[in-house]
Scaffold this active site. Structure first.
Site, PDB file in Angstrom:
ATOM      1  N   ASN A  68       0.870  -1.182   0.000  1.00 40.55           N
ATOM      2  CA  ASN A  68       0.000   0.000   0.000  1.00 40.55           C
ATOM      3  C   ASN A  68       0.903   1.227   0.000  1.00 40.55           C
ATOM      4  O   ASN A  68       1.498   1.560   1.014  1.00 40.55           O
ATOM      5  CB  ASN A  68      -0.892  -0.037   1.251  1.00 40.55           C
ATOM      6  CG  ASN A  68      -1.757   1.203   1.381  1.00 40.55           C
ATOM      7  OD1 ASN A  68      -1.802   2.037   0.459  1.00 40.55           O
ATOM      8  ND2 ASN A  68      -2.433   1.342   2.505  1.00 40.55           N
ATOM      9  N   LYS A 114       0.089   4.216  -0.248  1.00 46.52           N
ATOM     10  CA  LYS A 114      -0.574   5.388   0.360  1.00 46.52           C
ATOM     11  C   LYS A 114      -0.367   6.611  -0.548  1.00 46.52           C
ATOM     12  O   LYS A 114      -0.368   6.463  -1.761  1.00 46.52           O
ATOM     13  CB  LYS A 114      -0.064   5.597   1.784  1.00 46.52           C
ATOM     14  CG  LYS A 114      -0.211   4.312   2.617  1.00 46.52           C
ATOM     15  CD  LYS A 114       0.004   4.503   4.075  1.00 46.52           C
ATOM     16  CE  LYS A 114      -0.181   3.157   4.786  1.00 46.52           C
ATOM     17  NZ  LYS A 114      -0.013   3.243   6.227  1.00 46.52           N
ATOM     18  N   HIS A 164      -9.364   0.990   4.970  1.00 51.56           N
ATOM     19  CA  HIS A 164      -8.092   1.218   5.665  1.00 51.56           C
ATOM     20  C   HIS A 164      -8.331   2.154   6.853  1.00 51.56           C
ATOM     21  O   HIS A 164      -9.156   3.068   6.769  1.00 51.56           O
ATOM     22  CB  HIS A 164      -7.066   1.822   4.697  1.00 51.56           C
ATOM     23  CG  HIS A 164      -5.683   1.805   5.271  1.00 51.56           C
ATOM     24  ND1 HIS A 164      -5.263   2.727   6.195  1.00 51.56           N
ATOM     25  CD2 HIS A 164      -4.649   0.940   5.098  1.00 51.56           C
ATOM     26  CE1 HIS A 164      -4.014   2.434   6.547  1.00 51.56           C
ATOM     27  NE2 HIS A 164      -3.626   1.359   5.901  1.00 51.56           N
ATOM     28  N   GLU A 217      -6.752   4.579   7.926  1.00 47.73           N
ATOM     29  CA  GLU A 217      -6.565   6.008   7.632  1.00 47.73           C
ATOM     30  C   GLU A 217      -7.818   6.591   6.980  1.00 47.73           C
ATOM     31  O   GLU A 217      -8.149   7.755   7.192  1.00 47.73           O
ATOM     32  CB  GLU A 217      -5.321   6.186   6.741  1.00 47.73           C
ATOM     33  CG  GLU A 217      -4.048   5.972   7.556  1.00 47.73           C
ATOM     34  CD  GLU A 217      -2.880   5.382   6.788  1.00 47.73           C
ATOM     35  OE1 GLU A 217      -2.879   5.421   5.538  1.00 47.73           O
ATOM     36  OE2 GLU A 217      -1.951   4.883   7.447  1.00 47.73           O
ATOM     37  N   GLU A 240      -4.942  -4.818  10.667  1.00 53.29           N
ATOM     38  CA  GLU A 240      -3.937  -3.778  10.856  1.00 53.29           C
ATOM     39  C   GLU A 240      -4.218  -3.023  12.155  1.00 53.29           C
ATOM     40  O   GLU A 240      -5.048  -2.107  12.172  1.00 53.29           O
ATOM     41  CB  GLU A 240      -3.977  -2.783   9.690  1.00 53.29           C
ATOM     42  CG  GLU A 240      -3.699  -3.397   8.339  1.00 53.29           C
ATOM     43  CD  GLU A 240      -3.170  -2.372   7.349  1.00 53.29           C
ATOM     44  OE1 GLU A 240      -2.144  -2.637   6.748  1.00 53.29           O
ATOM     45  OE2 GLU A 240      -3.776  -1.299   7.200  1.00 53.29           O
ATOM     46  N   GLY A 294       2.856   2.546  10.760  1.00 50.21           N
ATOM     47  CA  GLY A 294       3.794   3.655  10.575  1.00 50.21           C
ATOM     48  C   GLY A 294       4.480   4.098  11.854  1.00 50.21           C
ATOM     49  O   GLY A 294       5.103   5.161  11.905  1.00 50.21           O
ATOM     50  N   SER A 349       3.862  -1.838  10.362  1.00 50.88           N
ATOM     51  CA  SER A 349       5.316  -1.905  10.551  1.00 50.88           C
ATOM     52  C   SER A 349       5.902  -3.280  10.227  1.00 50.88           C
ATOM     53  O   SER A 349       6.832  -3.733  10.888  1.00 50.88           O
ATOM     54  CB  SER A 349       5.701  -1.464  11.967  1.00 50.88           C
ATOM     55  OG  SER A 349       5.269  -0.139  12.191  1.00 50.88           O
TER      56      SER A 349
HETATM   57  P1  13P Z   1       3.289   0.566   7.646  1.00 50.50           P
HETATM   58  O1  13P Z   1       3.820  -0.724   7.068  1.00 50.50           O
HETATM   59  O2  13P Z   1       3.963   1.776   7.096  1.00 50.50           O
HETATM   60  O3  13P Z   1       3.217   0.523   9.137  1.00 50.50           O
HETATM   61  O4  13P Z   1       1.758   0.677   7.128  1.00 50.50           O
HETATM   62  C1  13P Z   1       0.922  -0.395   7.230  1.00 50.50           C
HETATM   63  C2  13P Z   1      -0.311  -0.096   6.483  1.00 50.50           C
HETATM   64  O5  13P Z   1      -1.095   0.740   6.871  1.00 50.50           O
HETATM   65  C3  13P Z   1      -0.556  -0.832   5.229  1.00 50.50           C
HETATM   66  O6  13P Z   1      -1.840  -0.602   4.754  1.00 50.50           O
END
Ligand code: 13P
Length: 251
Positions: A9, A11, A96, A98, A168, A174, A214
């Site tokens: 992803n 983003k 997601h 976010e 997640e 992150g 992560s």
């Molecule tokens: P990170 O791997 O940067 O922690 O993000 C995970 C994520 O949100 C994948 O959709």
């Protein structure tokens, strides 16, 4: 048969030329991956056509990061499932954290989006996961069950063949803070039991459940060794082809 998947992803990262270069590198390096691992990249909407071209002839599949909750029409700024399918794009990520956190994505909307995606022959990577407050209050199992029930229980066992779940934990995204393999496994096993309770054991056993948060080359092996963790949804580490491929080689 359960599928093993590693999905990147991206983003809101990379320009189109940067994304195309990254996709080309991933496509090239993916050639040496074992055939039982499916590799997916999910760039921003603006990149999908060009990245799709860059992936042509490779085994890397293309995913969007979201789709609209309407079929078409006067919805400025939105991108419909049918448009994604026409690129062609094989997957879309939905729900997601976010999007839930910053854009008011609700489980109700996710039912509609998932239906539209499936109707347009797009597979769905549905994200679930608790935030830090919920984890600290010991509510993580309940939160995740509710997210699964509120969305997936509106679909059939047949539909579930085209849906992948990504667990997640928001506190691990992150932050560099990964759930331990044991913490992730207990939620994955729980998700599988919720699916089994509704759709039966066979459907639950076939379901691919990814871990995200992560995930990186140094911890992927331990996570993927768990029996209910079938791969990863990778954020930061998917922006470097070598790291992404190292994760995909961790089964
Ligand atoms: P990170 O791997 O940067 O922690 O993000 C995970 C994520 O949100 C994948 O959709």
């Amino acid at each position: 048969m359960r599928k093993y998947i590693v999905a990147g992803n991206w983003k809101m990262n990379t320009t189109v030329p940067e994304g195309v270069a990254l996709a080309k590198e991933v496509a090239e390096k993916a050639a040496s991956l074992p055939s039982n691992v499916e590799l997916i990249v999910a760039p921003p909407f603006t990149h999908l056509s060009a990245v799709g071209q860059a992936l042509k002839g490779s085994k890397v599949l293309l995913s969007a990061q979201n789709c609209a909750d309407q079929e078409k029409g006067a919805y400025t700024g939105e991108v419909a499932a049918a448009m994604l399918a026409s690129i062609p794009c094989q997957y879309t990520i939905l729900g997601h954290s976010e999007r839930r956190q910053y854009y008011g994505e609700t489980d109700e909307k996710l039912v509609v989006k998932t239906r539209l995606a499936l109707d347009n022959a797009l597979k769905v990577i549905l994200c679930v996961g608790e935030n830090l407050k919920e984890r600290e209050a010991g509510k993580h199992f309940d939160i995740v069950s509710a997210q699964i029930e509120n969305v997936l229980f509106h679909f059939s066992a047949e539909d579930l063949k085209n849906i992948v779940i990504a667990y997640e934990p928001v506190w691990a995204i992150g932050t560099g803070k990964t759930a331990t393999a044991a913490q992730a496994e207990e939620i994955h096993a729980h998700i599988r039991s919720v699916i089994a309770g509704r759709f039966g054991l066979d459907v639950a056993e076939d379901m691919t459940i990814l871990y995200g948060g992560s995930c990186k080359p140094s911890n992927a092996k331990e996570l993927f060794a768990e029996k209910d963790i079938d791969g990863g949804l990778i954020g930061g580490a998917s922006l470097k082809a070598d790291d992404f491929l190292a994760i995909a080689s961790s089964f």
